[in-house]
Motif scaffolding. Sequence first.
Motif, PDB file in Angstrom:
ATOM      1  N   ILE A 104       0.866  -1.193   0.000  1.00  0.00           N
ATOM      2  CA  ILE A 104       0.000   0.000   0.000  1.00  0.00           C
ATOM      3  C   ILE A 104       0.897   1.235   0.000  1.00  0.00           C
ATOM      4  CG2 ILE A 104      -1.771   1.279   1.263  1.00  0.00           C
ATOM      5  CD1 ILE A 104      -2.652  -1.398   2.487  1.00  0.00           C
ATOM      6  N   ASP A 105       0.668   2.140  -0.948  1.00  0.00           N
ATOM      7  CA  ASP A 105       1.584   3.271  -1.097  1.00  0.00           C
ATOM      8  C   ASP A 105       1.003   4.611  -0.649  1.00  0.00           C
ATOM      9  OD1 ASP A 105      -0.262   3.774  -3.061  1.00  0.00           O
ATOM     10  OD2 ASP A 105       1.152   3.661  -4.738  1.00  0.00           O
ATOM     11  N   ARG A 106      -0.187   4.577  -0.028  1.00  0.00           N
ATOM     12  CA  ARG A 106      -0.810   5.850   0.370  1.00  0.00           C
ATOM     13  C   ARG A 106      -1.638   5.661   1.641  1.00  0.00           C
ATOM     14  NH1 ARG A 106      -5.416   8.722  -1.858  1.00  0.00           N
ATOM     15  NH2 ARG A 106      -5.724   6.917  -3.209  1.00  0.00           N
ATOM     16  N   ILE A 107      -1.506   6.611   2.552  1.00  0.00           N
ATOM     17  CA  ILE A 107      -2.285   6.640   3.790  1.00  0.00           C
ATOM     18  C   ILE A 107      -3.096   7.918   3.824  1.00  0.00           C
ATOM     19  CG2 ILE A 107      -2.190   6.827   6.310  1.00  0.00           C
ATOM     20  CD1 ILE A 107       0.413   5.249   6.231  1.00  0.00           C
ATOM     21  N   VAL A 108      -4.364   7.798   4.153  1.00  0.00           N
ATOM     22  CA  VAL A 108      -5.224   8.961   4.386  1.00  0.00           C
ATOM     23  C   VAL A 108      -5.509   9.035   5.884  1.00  0.00           C
ATOM     24  CG1 VAL A 108      -7.459  10.030   3.983  1.00  0.00           C
ATOM     25  CG2 VAL A 108      -6.284   8.879   2.105  1.00  0.00           C
ATOM     26  N   ILE A 109      -5.165  10.159   6.478  1.00  0.00           N
ATOM     27  CA  ILE A 109      -5.415  10.378   7.904  1.00  0.00           C
ATOM     28  C   ILE A 109      -6.727  11.129   8.066  1.00  0.00           C
ATOM     29  CG2 ILE A 109      -4.623  11.618   9.957  1.00  0.00           C
ATOM     30  CD1 ILE A 109      -1.784  11.003   9.129  1.00  0.00           C
ATOM     31  N   LEU A 110      -7.649  10.545   8.836  1.00  0.00           N
ATOM     32  CA  LEU A 110      -8.929  11.197   9.116  1.00  0.00           C
ATOM     33  C   LEU A 110      -8.931  11.634  10.582  1.00  0.00           C
ATOM     34  CD1 LEU A 110     -11.805  12.028   8.347  1.00  0.00           C
ATOM     35  CD2 LEU A 110     -12.555   9.720   8.996  1.00  0.00           C
ATOM     36  N   PRO A 111      -8.830  12.943  10.850  1.00  0.00           N
ATOM     37  CA  PRO A 111      -8.884  13.420  12.236  1.00  0.00           C
ATOM     38  C   PRO A 111     -10.308  13.285  12.792  1.00  0.00           C
ATOM     39  CG  PRO A 111      -7.784  15.011  10.799  1.00  0.00           C
ATOM     40  CD  PRO A 111      -8.496  14.037   9.919  1.00  0.00           C
ATOM     41  N   LEU A 112     -10.444  12.535  13.871  1.00  0.00           N
ATOM     42  CA  LEU A 112     -11.758  12.325  14.480  1.00  0.00           C
ATOM     43  C   LEU A 112     -12.061  13.462  15.451  1.00  0.00           C
ATOM     44  CD1 LEU A 112     -11.770   8.467  15.145  1.00  0.00           C
ATOM     45  CD2 LEU A 112     -12.724   9.721  13.193  1.00  0.00           C
ATOM     46  N   PHE A 113     -12.222  14.650  14.896  1.00  0.00           N
ATOM     47  CA  PHE A 113     -12.510  15.860  15.663  1.00  0.00           C
ATOM     48  C   PHE A 113     -13.696  16.560  15.015  1.00  0.00           C
ATOM     49  CE2 PHE A 113      -8.192  14.831  16.602  1.00  0.00           C
ATOM     50  CZ  PHE A 113      -7.927  15.303  17.876  1.00  0.00           C
ATOM     51  N   LEU A 114     -14.496  17.220  15.834  1.00  0.00           N
ATOM     52  CA  LEU A 114     -15.678  17.911  15.319  1.00  0.00           C
ATOM     53  C   LEU A 114     -15.443  19.392  15.068  1.00  0.00           C
ATOM     54  CD1 LEU A 114     -18.489  16.248  17.501  1.00  0.00           C
ATOM     55  CD2 LEU A 114     -17.891  15.758  15.111  1.00  0.00           C
ATOM     56  N   LEU A 115     -14.354  19.940  15.604  1.00  0.00           N
ATOM     57  CA  LEU A 115     -14.056  21.361  15.433  1.00  0.00           C
ATOM     58  C   LEU A 115     -12.645  21.553  14.877  1.00  0.00           C
ATOM     59  CD1 LEU A 115     -15.414  22.933  18.763  1.00  0.00           C
ATOM     60  CD2 LEU A 115     -16.442  23.115  16.498  1.00  0.00           C
ATOM     61  N   PRO A 116     -12.423  22.610  14.091  1.00  0.00           N
ATOM     62  CA  PRO A 116     -11.083  22.900  13.563  1.00  0.00           C
ATOM     63  C   PRO A 116     -10.252  23.691  14.560  1.00  0.00           C
ATOM     64  CG  PRO A 116     -12.642  24.448  12.652  1.00  0.00           C
ATOM     65  CD  PRO A 116     -13.447  23.515  13.521  1.00  0.00           C
ATOM     66  N   GLY A 117      -9.991  23.091  15.710  1.00  0.00           N
ATOM     67  CA  GLY A 117      -9.206  23.758  16.739  1.00  0.00           C
ATOM     68  C   GLY A 117      -7.716  23.568  16.537  1.00  0.00           C
ATOM     69  N   VAL A 118      -6.951  23.837  17.581  1.00  0.00           N
ATOM     70  CA  VAL A 118      -5.495  23.766  17.509  1.00  0.00           C
ATOM     71  C   VAL A 118      -5.015  22.365  17.145  1.00  0.00           C
ATOM     72  CG1 VAL A 118      -3.376  23.986  18.855  1.00  0.00           C
ATOM     73  CG2 VAL A 118      -5.176  25.691  19.099  1.00  0.00           C
ATOM     74  N   HIS A 119      -5.655  21.350  17.696  1.00  0.00           N
ATOM     75  CA  HIS A 119      -5.222  19.980  17.404  1.00  0.00           C
ATOM     76  C   HIS A 119      -5.332  19.668  15.914  1.00  0.00           C
ATOM     77  CE1 HIS A 119      -4.622  19.239  21.537  1.00  0.00           C
ATOM     78  NE2 HIS A 119      -5.863  19.014  21.883  1.00  0.00           N
ATOM     79  N   VAL A 120      -6.438  20.075  15.313  1.00  0.00           N
ATOM     80  CA  VAL A 120      -6.675  19.791  13.898  1.00  0.00           C
ATOM     81  C   VAL A 120      -5.812  20.667  12.998  1.00  0.00           C
ATOM     82  CG1 VAL A 120      -8.396  20.010  12.047  1.00  0.00           C
ATOM     83  CG2 VAL A 120      -9.006  18.892  14.200  1.00  0.00           C
ATOM     84  N   MET A 121      -5.731  21.943  13.314  1.00  0.00           N
ATOM     85  CA  MET A 121      -5.068  22.887  12.415  1.00  0.00           C
ATOM     86  C   MET A 121      -3.547  22.947  12.596  1.00  0.00           C
ATOM     87  SD  MET A 121      -7.721  23.722  10.826  1.00  0.00           S
ATOM     88  CE  MET A 121      -7.009  24.954   9.737  1.00  0.00           C
ATOM     89  N   ASP A 122      -3.072  22.627  13.798  1.00  0.00           N
ATOM     90  CA  ASP A 122      -1.641  22.766  14.077  1.00  0.00           C
ATOM     91  C   ASP A 122      -0.966  21.453  14.478  1.00  0.00           C
ATOM     92  OD1 ASP A 122      -1.906  25.503  13.624  1.00  0.00           O
ATOM     93  OD2 ASP A 122      -2.289  25.941  15.728  1.00  0.00           O
ATOM     94  N   ASP A 123      -1.498  20.803  15.499  1.00  0.00           N
ATOM     95  CA  ASP A 123      -0.790  19.672  16.111  1.00  0.00           C
ATOM     96  C   ASP A 123      -0.693  18.456  15.186  1.00  0.00           C
ATOM     97  OD1 ASP A 123      -0.584  21.274  18.326  1.00  0.00           O
ATOM     98  OD2 ASP A 123      -2.235  20.334  19.414  1.00  0.00           O
TER      99      ASP A 123
END
Length: 240
Positions: free
Chosen positions: A67-86
């Motif tokens: 497998i040559d590709r990974i898609v990361i799905l953030p399990l978050f409901l808001l675009p906070g610091v964790h989603v946008m930065d971390d």
Amino acid sequence: MSPAYLLVSHGSSDSRPQIAVSQLAQQLSSSFQAQQRLIATAQLELADRPLHLQIVDFAQSCHQRGIDRIVILPLFLLPGVHVMDDIPAEVEIAKRLQLEVQIVIAPFLGAYSQIVDLFSLHRLDLPDRSMILSHGSKRPGGNAIVEQLATRLDLETAYWSIEPSLTDRVGELVEAGVTKIGILPYFLFTGGITDKIAIMVAKLTEQFSEVQIVLGEPVGNYPELTTAIDTILTSLNSLD
């Protein structure tokens, strides 16, 4: 070839959210639409290894499987610091540590119409005068999704960590003469905060004995969530 998927959650000292995430991954792996997808989970915080090393471990496993590709799905409901930065920062570190597998980050879970539709469906179970209760983000624009959903579903807004608070909003509605109030939690899974919300609701019910307060369930408790995420993963097959 379909990509592999990594579901990234926040992580918690409470075991219930991570158990729920693991069960979700198992259900998605065995679903009809999955077509032998490889799906794994990782945690941003409170894991044995930092997120970038969890990503590297998964990438190496994917490479061994061809497998040559990974898609990361953030399990978050808001675009906070964790989603946008971390999470992006951890992904960049992982990319520097391994080159065999392409890694892309999908939009966070709350950005998809399928998730919005779940909240719309379960708003129907609540009284006419209801509110949506979110953790809240101090990031500029971080609560826009909640505000937009509230407008769409004719809901008040309240937040756990910022103003207006649940207590203030309930007090305002009681003062306006409302005798039946609904609360739609904008949370993914049951955990420490939802426990505290339930305790707060019990106290408010005791304080306002003439008012009925109906507390809904986190979206992770909805049986339709697996189908919604399955549809989302299918849509991400071609994500670059």
